[in-house]
Design an enzyme around this catalytic site. Sequence first.
Site, mmCIF file in Angstrom:
data_model
loop_
_atom_site.group_PDB
_atom_site.id
_atom_site.type_symbol
_atom_site.label_atom_id
_atom_site.label_comp_id
_atom_site.label_asym_id
_atom_site.label_seq_id
_atom_site.Cartn_x
_atom_site.Cartn_y
_atom_site.Cartn_z
ATOM 1 N N ASP A 85 -2.431 2.768 0.768
ATOM 2 C CA ASP A 85 -2.141 3.928 -0.079
ATOM 3 C C ASP A 85 -0.707 3.854 -0.601
ATOM 4 O OD1 ASP A 85 -0.896 4.422 2.321
ATOM 5 O OD2 ASP A 85 -1.778 6.406 2.639
ATOM 6 N N SER A 86 0.046 2.836 -0.133
ATOM 7 C CA SER A 86 1.366 2.561 -0.711
ATOM 8 C C SER A 86 1.250 2.268 -2.202
ATOM 9 C CB SER A 86 2.041 1.390 0.010
ATOM 10 O OG SER A 86 1.166 0.283 0.099
ATOM 11 N N ASP A 108 -7.099 1.615 2.686
ATOM 12 C CA ASP A 108 -6.604 2.855 3.293
ATOM 13 C C ASP A 108 -7.469 4.051 2.922
ATOM 14 O OD1 ASP A 108 -4.471 2.898 5.040
ATOM 15 O OD2 ASP A 108 -2.998 2.579 3.455
ATOM 16 N N LYS A 141 -8.685 1.767 6.923
ATOM 17 C CA LYS A 141 -7.567 2.109 7.814
ATOM 18 C C LYS A 141 -7.319 3.608 7.726
ATOM 19 C CE LYS A 141 -3.137 0.825 6.952
ATOM 20 N NZ LYS A 141 -2.469 2.127 6.742
ATOM 21 N N GLU A 145 -4.808 6.849 9.306
ATOM 22 C CA GLU A 145 -3.552 7.164 9.993
ATOM 23 C C GLU A 145 -3.724 8.226 11.078
ATOM 24 O OE1 GLU A 145 -0.314 8.090 7.340
ATOM 25 O OE2 GLU A 145 -0.546 6.206 6.245
ATOM 26 N N GLU A 194 3.885 1.163 12.885
ATOM 27 C CA GLU A 194 4.920 1.148 11.844
ATOM 28 C C GLU A 194 6.194 1.805 12.361
ATOM 29 O OE1 GLU A 194 3.567 2.325 7.982
ATOM 30 O OE2 GLU A 194 5.608 2.380 7.159
HETATM 31 O O1 KIV Z 1 -0.113 1.573 2.719
HETATM 32 C C1 KIV Z 1 0.504 0.631 3.247
HETATM 33 O O2 KIV Z 1 1.068 -0.248 2.573
HETATM 34 C C2 KIV Z 1 0.547 0.576 4.698
HETATM 35 C C3 KIV Z 1 1.399 -0.472 5.324
HETATM 36 C C4 KIV Z 1 2.827 -0.108 5.228
HETATM 37 C C5 KIV Z 1 1.009 -0.743 6.726
HETATM 38 O O3 KIV Z 1 -0.077 1.361 5.349
#
Ligand code: KIV
Length: 271
Positions: free
Chosen positions: A43-44, A82, A111, A113, A180
């Site tokens: 989600d970055s 994500d 993934k 959180e 992280e």
């Molecule tokens: O969204 C992302 O890039 C991440 C990484 C920093 C692990 O979750």
Amino acid sequence: MKNIPDFQVWKADGRPITMVTCYDAATAKILEATSVDSILVGDSCAMVVHGFDSTVHATVEMIATHVAAVRRGAPNKVIVADLPFLANRKGTDFAIDAVDRLMKAGANAVKLERRKGNLQLIEHIVESGVPVMGHLGLTPQSVNEFGGFRMQAKGDEAARILVEDARMLEQAGCFSVVLECVPGSVAAGVTAALRIPTIGIGCGPEVSGQVLVVNDLLGMDGAFQPRFARRYAKLNETIANAVEAYCADVRTKDFPGPGEYSAGKARTLTV
Ligand code: KIV
């Protein structure tokens, strides 16, 4: 092609796991030809690609679009996608629909959180046949709760809770956990406590593997260099220099040159 069960084998063999983020087909095509074990469509993307100030702005549609592009560029890589902000908090139907969209876009796993309030959902997703990667420590979707992108689990009690959370994620069926920005000693403790692998970012070397945001690794943003993100290139300079060279060539009419276009036969055109 590597796959999700390989993560367990890699941890058992003590073979460090490599993961990078990716958001587009062109970069994915480059990654496809490398030995990197897996790609995270994080989600970055909300920050790195779309310019938002946090990952809170990522949506299922946004991430699914990036997953589909990355899958087209990297048909043989393991892709983890994500689940975006609050997608796991809007009820099971919403969450499963989000997982469905990410998997149909081309992901091999999702993934999610944090631990608190998510265990039942994780079990449900895993029971549905979808591998889940956990994410603990500095979970960026909680940036407003943390008051910034800050190192987590610095105290003994917070470190103990982190180990407990990681164990619960393992029990719920996660195949691995991203850690992280927690102290190296804490990451080492979590890694030793788990059977499943830990993938670290900003946690030092004593984890089962590392993940970096591909734009940080490539040095795309000259102004952003977190301590933990080693730069392996300075693409910001390479790109800026290439564009300046192109502009200079256009201005001097050096571009396009002979061989870079078709002249056609000599003729006089009247209007
Ligand atoms: O969204 C992302 O890039 C991440 C990484 C920093 C692990 O979750």
